[in-house]
Each structure stands twice: as C-alpha cells, then as structure tokens.
Design a protein around this motif. Sequence first.
Motif, mmCIF file in Angstrom:
data_model
loop_
_atom_site.group_PDB
_atom_site.id
_atom_site.type_symbol
_atom_site.label_atom_id
_atom_site.label_comp_id
_atom_site.label_asym_id
_atom_site.label_seq_id
_atom_site.Cartn_x
_atom_site.Cartn_y
_atom_site.Cartn_z
ATOM 1 N N TRP A 92 -31.769 -91.033 -107.364
ATOM 2 C CA TRP A 92 -31.371 -92.267 -106.687
ATOM 3 C C TRP A 92 -30.102 -92.023 -105.871
ATOM 4 N N LEU A 93 -29.136 -91.289 -106.479
ATOM 5 C CA LEU A 93 -27.895 -90.987 -105.762
ATOM 6 C C LEU A 93 -28.183 -90.224 -104.479
ATOM 7 N N ASN A 147 -30.018 -92.385 -101.983
ATOM 8 C CA ASN A 147 -29.083 -93.389 -101.467
ATOM 9 C C ASN A 147 -28.181 -92.779 -100.402
ATOM 10 N N ASN A 149 -28.109 -93.885 -96.557
ATOM 11 C CA ASN A 149 -26.914 -94.439 -95.934
ATOM 12 C C ASN A 149 -26.465 -93.607 -94.756
ATOM 13 N N LEU A 157 -26.146 -94.718 -90.808
ATOM 14 C CA LEU A 157 -25.009 -94.448 -89.930
ATOM 15 C C LEU A 157 -25.414 -93.554 -88.766
ATOM 16 N N LYS A 163 -26.426 -90.413 -89.136
ATOM 17 C CA LYS A 163 -25.998 -89.026 -89.377
ATOM 18 C C LYS A 163 -27.066 -88.279 -90.155
ATOM 19 N N THR A 209 -15.315 -82.521 -86.732
ATOM 20 C CA THR A 209 -16.769 -82.534 -86.572
ATOM 21 C C THR A 209 -17.425 -83.749 -87.211
ATOM 22 N N GLY A 210 -16.701 -84.447 -88.082
ATOM 23 C CA GLY A 210 -17.273 -85.603 -88.745
ATOM 24 C C GLY A 210 -18.303 -85.248 -89.805
ATOM 25 N N GLU A 214 -18.347 -84.827 -93.129
ATOM 26 C CA GLU A 214 -17.630 -84.957 -94.396
ATOM 27 C C GLU A 214 -18.451 -84.409 -95.558
ATOM 28 N N ILE A 258 -22.790 -91.922 -115.215
ATOM 29 C CA ILE A 258 -23.865 -92.304 -114.295
ATOM 30 C C ILE A 258 -23.644 -93.697 -113.743
ATOM 31 N N ALA A 291 -21.026 -93.666 -111.184
ATOM 32 C CA ALA A 291 -21.512 -93.113 -109.921
ATOM 33 C C ALA A 291 -22.401 -94.120 -109.192
ATOM 34 N N LEU A 292 -23.247 -94.799 -109.992
ATOM 35 C CA LEU A 292 -24.140 -95.796 -109.391
ATOM 36 C C LEU A 292 -23.323 -96.883 -108.717
ATOM 37 N N ALA A 316 -21.804 -95.636 -105.519
ATOM 38 C CA ALA A 316 -22.827 -95.504 -104.486
ATOM 39 C C ALA A 316 -23.237 -96.881 -103.973
ATOM 40 N N GLY A 317 -23.402 -97.838 -104.912
ATOM 41 C CA GLY A 317 -23.801 -99.183 -104.535
ATOM 42 C C GLY A 317 -22.781 -99.828 -103.619
ATOM 43 N N THR A 326 -20.547 -98.368 -101.640
ATOM 44 C CA THR A 326 -20.527 -97.796 -100.294
ATOM 45 C C THR A 326 -21.758 -98.243 -99.529
ATOM 46 N N ALA A 327 -22.878 -98.370 -100.247
ATOM 47 C CA ALA A 327 -24.096 -98.802 -99.592
ATOM 48 C C ALA A 327 -23.884 -100.182 -98.992
ATOM 49 N N ALA A 330 -21.541 -100.236 -95.883
ATOM 50 C CA ALA A 330 -21.995 -99.593 -94.661
ATOM 51 C C ALA A 330 -23.047 -100.419 -93.929
ATOM 52 N N PHE A 332 -10.967 -91.547 -89.654
ATOM 53 C CA PHE A 332 -12.387 -91.656 -89.317
ATOM 54 C C PHE A 332 -13.234 -91.899 -90.557
ATOM 55 N N THR A 333 -12.861 -91.239 -91.653
ATOM 56 C CA THR A 333 -13.585 -91.474 -92.900
ATOM 57 C C THR A 333 -13.424 -92.928 -93.315
ATOM 58 N N ALA A 393 -15.704 -94.961 -90.993
ATOM 59 C CA ALA A 393 -17.132 -94.699 -91.195
ATOM 60 C C ALA A 393 -17.609 -95.255 -92.528
ATOM 61 N N LEU A 433 -19.370 -88.348 -83.755
ATOM 62 C CA LEU A 433 -18.812 -88.997 -84.948
ATOM 63 C C LEU A 433 -19.346 -90.419 -85.125
ATOM 64 N N LYS A 434 -20.109 -90.902 -84.158
ATOM 65 C CA LYS A 434 -20.751 -92.223 -84.244
ATOM 66 C C LYS A 434 -19.748 -93.370 -84.311
ATOM 67 N N ARG A 446 -17.334 -99.003 -85.788
ATOM 68 C CA ARG A 446 -18.483 -98.150 -86.094
ATOM 69 C C ARG A 446 -19.612 -98.361 -85.087
#
Lengths: 525, 338
Positions: A43-44, A47, A51, A55, A57, A488-489, A491, B6, B9-10, B13-14, B16-17, B20, B87-88, B91, B112-113, B229
């Motif tokens: 899943w990670l 995901n 994502n 974006l 990328k 370069t972006g 990451e 876990i 981490a989930l 991830a959630g 950031t999801a 974005a 930029f990070t 983004a 870099l979008k 962005r």
Amino acid sequence: MSTLTDPPPSESFRLSQLIYDTRYRSLTIQVVAFMLIMLGLSWLVSNTVQNLQALGKDIDFGFLGQPAGYDIGQRLVPYDSQATHARAAFVGILNTLLVAVLGCALATVLGVTVGVLRLSKNWIVARLMSVYVEGFRNIPTLLWILLVFAIFSEGLPHPSTFRPDAETGQAESTMLFGSIAMTRQGSFIPRLVYADGAILFVIAIVLALIGIWALRRMAHRRQDATGETMPVLIPSVAILLSALIAANLIISAGSRSNELSLVAVGAEDGMSLAEFSGAAGRIDFCRIRGSGGSFSTQNLLDEREISYRAREFFGDRDSARGLARGECVMIAVPASEAAAFAAELTPELRGDAVAVVLSDTVLEGPAVQVEVPEITESGIARFEGGIPLRNPLIALWLALSLYTSAFIAENVRSGILAVSRGQTEAAFALGLRPNRTMSLVILPQALRVIVPPLISQYLNLTKNSSLALAVGYMDVRSTLGGITINQTGRELEGMLLLGGFYLVTSLIISGAMNVYNQSIKLKER
Amino acid sequence: MKRSVIFGALTVAGLTAGAASAATLDDIQARGNLICGVTTGLVGFAAPDANGEWQGFDVGVCRAVAAAVFGDPTAVEFVPTTGQTRFTALASGEVDMLARNTTWTFSRDVDLKFEFVGINYYDGQGFMVPTELGVSSARDLDGATVCIQTGTTTELNLADFFRVNNISYEPVPIETNAEAQQQYLAGACDVYTTDASGLAATRATFENPGDHVILPEIISKEPLGPLVRHGDHDWGDIVRWTLNALISAEELGITSANVEELSAGTNNPEINRMLGSEGELGAMLGLEPDWAKNAIMVGGNYGELFEKNIGENTPIGLARGLNALWTEGGLLYSPPFR
C-alpha cells in the motif's frame, strides 16, 4: 502433560485447528502478520507511486547522468561543474568516507587514552577525564560541530595577515613551524611530492611488512619452542626504514638526472621559456597534485622570476583535459615523451592552437620533496601548495571525534573493569611486569568486552557525519542528498540512493569489525 | 512495535496523500489561513521585525493573496524555507505558495513541476567584496573564496562564470542568508554572491555598509516571482491575478489611500472591473467581488510595496530600474483586467 498419555485419535485436518490447535496457531499468526506487513508495504509503495503520478512525476534515475553544474571545494578526485551528478555523488561519498575514517581513527586514539586515564590513580587526571567524558557525551554533536567551526572560522587569522607588509616586510601572522598555515579560510599543511616511480615506495613498504610479519612469526615460534623472548619492535622499525631508504636511493638515482621538457600551448617551435613568458604574459601552469616534476618546474619558474599561475590537476588525464580546455597552457613531461605528447595533444586543442616543446628543460629532482604552502604575493591573499584542509572538514572531524571518543572511553573503561582484579594479581605473582600484564593479560580479555560496543560507535560516527550539511562540508548528504536533489527535483530517488549508501557502508563497517571481533573473542576449545 | 510502525507510516502516507490533492483554495478556506513559504530572513524581502511580525516585499505579496482570499491580511502563516527545503515544502503541500526570491527557470517550471505565476522582481546575480580586498571587477576574483547559498541558481551561475572566464575559486556552501552574512563578515570567505537585490539588502544591515562594494558585473538574469504547484490552475490564477492587480493598481493610480474611494465606482471601466463595482471578475476566481480591493488595501499597489520595503528611501535603497512600470521604461506590464 496429562493429555500426552492418551494418543490423540487420528483425525483429518480441520480448518478451525489453525486457530484452536496450539500446533498450528503460532504458524497462523505469523502467516497473517506477514501478509499484513506485505499488504502495508505494498500500500505504501502504490500510494507513493500514485501520489508521484498525481504530481506528474515518475521514478527515474536518469538524472545521475546529467551535468551537475555546481562546484565542490574539498575533493579527493577530479571533478568540475561539468561532471555528472553521479560523479558529484561519488565525490561526496569519498568525502563522507574520508571524514568517517579520520574520525574513527582519532576517536579511537582519544577514547582509549581517556578511558585508561579515567581509571588512573592520580585524582586530578581521573577527575579531568570524567569531566571530558561527561562534557562531550551530554551535549549534542551538532553543537560541538558548530562550536568548533565557529572557533576555526572566526578565531584564526585571515590569510591576508600572512602576507608581508609592503613597508616593513613583516607579516602580522606567521605559519606554525614555518610550514603550517592555520587561517579562517582553512588550514594548509605541507605535502610530500614524489618523483616518477614512487610506486617503488609502495613495493618497499609491502616487502617490509612481509619481512616484519616473518620476523614476528619467527619470534613467536622461538618463544613457543624455547621460552626465550626476542625483541621485535626495534628490528621491525629498522626493516621498514631501511626499505624506504633503499627505495628513495633507487628512485633518486634516476630522477635527479631525469630531464623534463615543457610542453606549451600557443608557443612557437623552439621557443625558450623566457621567450614564451614574454609572448604569453602570465603563464598558466598545469600543476599535477603530488608530482615532484611539477614542483621542480614551479621552483624553476620562481627562480627565473617568471610570472605564472598554477592550476592544480589530479593526474595526467585530468591535466591533459585541462590543457585541451585551455584552463592551463604549460605542463612538464619527461623529455623522451615530450614530442609525442605534444603531437597527441594538438588535435584535442580548441581552434587551431598547437602544442610545442620548449627548448628549456627541468631536472625532476629527488625522489621525495616537501611542498610547503605559500601565501600568494599578488591578487587575493590565499595559500597555494600543500594540502588544504578546509574548516568544514576540520570542524566535522574534530567534533565527531571528540564526541564519539567520550563514548569509546566509557567502553574502554568498562572493558578494563570487567577483567577481574585477580587476573592482575595472578600475573604479578608470576613475575610479569605491569606493562606486560596490561598487554598480555588485561587487554586481550578487555577487548572482548570493548569491541562489540565499539562497532556501534563507529557506525554512529559514520552516520553522524551527515551533519556535515550544517557547516557546508560537501559529503554525500550535501551533494547527492542536498544540491543534486534540489537542482533536479528527484527527492525520492536521491533519498533512496542515499539511504542505500549509508546502509551498505554501515553493513560493511560492522561486517569488518565483526571479523575482528571473531579473532579476539574468547575461543572455547 | 511492528504494528505501531506500520500505522505510523500509514498515517504519514495518508497525510501527504491528502495534502497533495488538488483544490488548494478549498483546503485554504477550510483551514482558515494561507501558508506562505518565505526566506529564512532577508531584510526588505521577508524578515520578522522586532515584534516578530513578518515584514517585507515578498511578505507583502503573501498578505495581498491572503487578503484577496479572506479579506484579512493577517490570515497567513509564514514558513521560513532555505534554498534547499523550499521546493520540497511546496511540492509536498507543506506550503500553499512560495514568495521567496525564487528564480523562474525552465527546469524549475517544466521538470520540477512548479508554476511561476509572474515576476515581482527582475534581478541579476552580483558579487559583494570588502573594499580592502582591492578588487574592482569580478574578473579579478581569481582564487577567491566565495560564499554561496546552496540549492540556488546562483550556485550554477557562479560555476559557469568562473569556468567561462578561466579563473578558479573555492566555494563555501552555506544554507541561509544569515549564515552567509556571518561567514562573510568574519572573513571566512572573500566574496558573497547572490541576487543583487539580496546583496543590497544584506549590506544594508551591516554596521559599516561603506566598507563593502557590490561589483559592477551582473552575471545572470534572475526573474524572481511567486510560484505554486503544477496542476491546480484555479489556485495559480488567484495568485497570478493578485500580483497582476498590484501591478495594474500602480499603473491605474490606485493606492492604499484612495482604493476605498475608487471602489465605490469611477468612470474608468477597468478600475471598476478590478475593484468589483462592475462585472464579475471576483466570482470567476471563486472569490468575493472586492478581492482586489482587499489585496491593494494591505500594503498598497506594487510601487507602494516597493518604496516601503526596498525602495530608495529605505536602508536597502534599491532603485526601480527594470522594476519600473512599462510606461516608465521598466519591464512591469500586467495583462488587462477584462
């Protein structure tokens, strides 16, 4: 255990047994847990990919082949801003390894000394060492790095103060021992430069090491057979020294009379050095790092008061590239190869420039010479020659060593204290002197306790070196994980590579140290 | 233990999801404030004042956008970013927009979008040296130790400049302007190079600005502007037209002093359209009709922002130069509000 008396009736496997039967339950739980972990991981990953897609990328390592575009100050291999990101990462990796190796060595020396001294019977020494240990290990590494860096970059004199005053001829600051310059822009120490054929030194050292190994083996055998000990230290040093002296004599015999020709770009055939200098104004000389021939040539230029500027290169290939790009215009090569070198170089040059051999020659000089850093006489005050140690490197090296040595000191102390007092007393009773007791009885036993935690300290030091970013030391975190990612972006890719590098390095260090640990640990027979 | 890792981490991830995803404007309105990435501190452009309030030219842009969205210039949170982290931060959705001396380049826009919504300062890279170094041209800098902010275009320009001129230098990479200033003043580097405006701003904070000179060479084009962005064009339009409103306001003579009066209605249809008394430009952006009025009320039009923060009457003392309106020989030119 009473259930065992009755043999269980043979029955077919039922699904419920997976949960209710102790024989299968643990297996079931493990399989379920494994599947959950895998699901979580997938899943990670999905995901992340999704994502990144959102974006716009993708995951692509192609950026490693593109020109990096930035310069790196402290470096061990040829590199310029036109080199690739992969090359920049490699320069960073070497810088990381450099500071890690230097740091581990210094931390071990300091740590062992402090650890032993902390057990000293001298009250003042023991207390001072306690203060050292507690002071260094209880303050974060980053603060030490910044502190050392601030001391070096603000406390030391500016390079311009080393330049003699025009009127008095006196400089405000002087070099340590006339050869070490410590400035707020970095420190410069003398460098040994070698004539061609320096590989002989390496061969001499290897041969000497083999000789020393044979000598020690013989001494061991003799002690096992007869009980007599034999001095090994002084003969070992003698073997090494005589090998080096012999190599020096052999190389010098050739190199002192070896003539070097000067190949110059833009000169006319048969020109002398003075004529070329007159035509070109200032000569850009290609100095090869660590080359005795370049050093002798520079001495000649100084002697004849020819105006020149030295550009430093890392070897023959690097300097040839420098010549082709026009970064420098004159190089010293062995007289016998000079004509061929010039002919080969000419088609590489820009435009219709031609490389020719000048009429002057230079003697290569002795096998080993000492290149002492010197302050430039005009232009911006800076040191040329010698080995530059920039302040970020020094700050990182010292701070990491001091910090880690406090932990190593405690490891050493615990190792020594773990050997029971009876061992010392027994050794004394057998008539061993204190230093032999230490080296033959205490240390071998203490090492078993010291080495395993020492491995962790080495790993810590290596990973802590990524704090280099704080003082601008260009380690792999700063090149690949910093500027490259930023330009370069990439990451995710950069961080994956960076993580992979640290993982591999740590595994190699711990693997090597474990081999050593195996060799010293208690051998049960 | 494993399980908590876990879940951790989930969660990450959630989060950031979520961040974005598109529709930045909805997120901002739900949150109640705008998150704006600025420099870690460059007097005149973005730096906290004695009361901890962020002030400056770039900050002014952020506040104008916040005012356009919420009608409240204080509904903005400033996140200081370095050359390496900016930029990070953008983004990943940590900030909604960057207004941070960032050069618009091809690779940043395309690879870099990011979307540069305009240019709020036309700049170029320069060099500052102490007078006592006795250097009058950047071409005399052979062998100099140069302080350079990493992760910037200036780093790349510097490498090119020295390579093309066949002179050598020793780079001293640093993270922030404050760090560079400290190293430069201590003499750990001979030269400091960054955008000329940044050099002027930095020199203005020195005890003895007269002891330092900015060399005449400008070695690059550095168009600085706010960026967002890629992908969320609605949000990009809001930032773009807020900036354009500030520029147009100067051209049309709308200032913080008369904007209230003009918004009641004038006989200039463009002013009326911009300030909301005519047409539905605000609704097209998904904002209130008085969005531009609010944006201009904060710190005034572009010219007012410039004069107040970095203009000739401030310690930084930058002339308008290229940053004057097109009608006055500069490059600032806003598309029409129609």
